[in-house]
Enzyme design. Structure first.
Site: not given
Length: 325
Positions: A37, A207
């Site tokens: 991420d 997401e």
């Protein structure tokens, strides 16, 4: 004998210098360790990457950062944020997003992976005088601690619009919201209709939202698929407003069976003043089956004549060198 030793030493130094000279790319991953991420950003003419420490939830209690002058050599800044400084955060510290405002650095993060409104956790904000930390809790509580419009409060991205207004894009569980941050990042300002959280979920969104502006257009990007699977990927839309509507154009980042699996949850770095872009993302090596075994990588991102993003070729070579003036 001494002459021989000196000669060997000089030769080794020369070889080392030569090896450094011929290193023309970063290589992927750009730094060792399991990290996911990643948010890439530029501060003070230096590249920074802020990733999730990719481990079981109970071990995700800190965030490291990395910085580089050229995208080639990276320096680790360990534990810039730790749950010891965020009393309400216990585990699953995820997906940092950072921005500079008024000579302070604000780090937005998710924690605790809450599954309902009764659990404690959500999206928090930490602040520091340096991009390298240490960061302390800005609020003493989560900024967002409830589900709104079905969006799990994770995967936050702070975005500064052309007029200077800051927005927070966020959301898991296939829903994405945008909210208008107040000036000191302690809360939100309602939209004209009185709502705080506006849903902007595009087709196939899962997401990891991200946004940037190019040639006056808003490029909204997100991750699709499951994060532990091989088909994790990134898609995007283009709009005239940060609120959309966002019509999905297509995927631009995904696995290459010859290189790595599960390429996703990304960010984008633009070299200031240039039409030069890099995509920073994580992927899983072909040799790994553990869901947490993810590495941070960088590759080149380009556009066609219509302004559409070309499919990214994920590489082992990486990028660089790039220096900032």
């Amino acid at each position: 004998m001494k002459t021989s030793i000196v000669s060997i030493a000089l030769l080794l130094c020369s070889l080392s210098s030569f090896a450094q000279t011929i290193q023309k790319t970063s290589g992927n991953p750009v730094f060792p360790g399991w990290y996911a991420d990643p948010e890439g950003i530029i501060f003070n003419k230096r590249f920074y990457i802020y990733p999730t420490f990719s481990a079981p939830y109970e071990k995700q209690v800190f965030l490291d950062a990395f910085s580089s002058e050229d995208l080639i050599t990276w320096k680790k800044h360990p534990a810039i944020l730790d749950t010891a400084a965020i009393k309400w955060a216990k585990r699953a510290v995820w997906a940092p997003s950072i921005i500079e405002k008024d000579k302070k650095y604000y780090l937005f993060f998710g924690a605790n992976d809450i599954q309902n409104d009764q659990e404690k956790g959500g999206i928090g904000v930490a602040v520091s005088d340096s991009p390298e930390g240490p960061f302390k809790d800005h609020l003493g509580k989560p900024l967002i601690d409830k589900f709104h419009n079905g969006a799990q409060p994770i995967d936050q991205f702070v975005f500064k619009d052309k007029d200077g207004q800051h927005y927070l894009f966020y959301g898991g569980w296939k829903h994405c919201n945008v909210a208008k941050l107040n000036k000191d990042f302690t809360g939100f300002v309602p939209f004209e209709d009185g709502t705080i959280f506006r849903e902007i979920t595009p087709e196939n969104y899962v997401e990891g939202p991200f946004m940037f502006i190019r040639n006056g257009k808003y490029y909204f990007m997100w991750s699709e698929g499951g994060w532990t699977g091989p088909n994790y990927s990134v898609a995007y839309a283009i709009a005239d407003s940060p609120f959309g509507p966002f019509k999905r154009v297509g995927k631009i980042l995904q696995q290459d069976p010859e290189v790595a699996r599960g390429a996703g949850h990304h960010s984008v770095i633009q070299v200031p003043g240039k039409d030069q872009y890099f995509i920073v993302y994580h992927r899983r090596p072909l040799t790994e089956t553990d869901g947490n075994h993810r590495e941070t990588c960088i590759d080149i991102m380009t556009f066609n004549d219509k302004g559409e993003i070309n499919p990214v070729k994920i590489t082992k070579e990486g990028v660089g060198p790039v220096t900032l003036k």
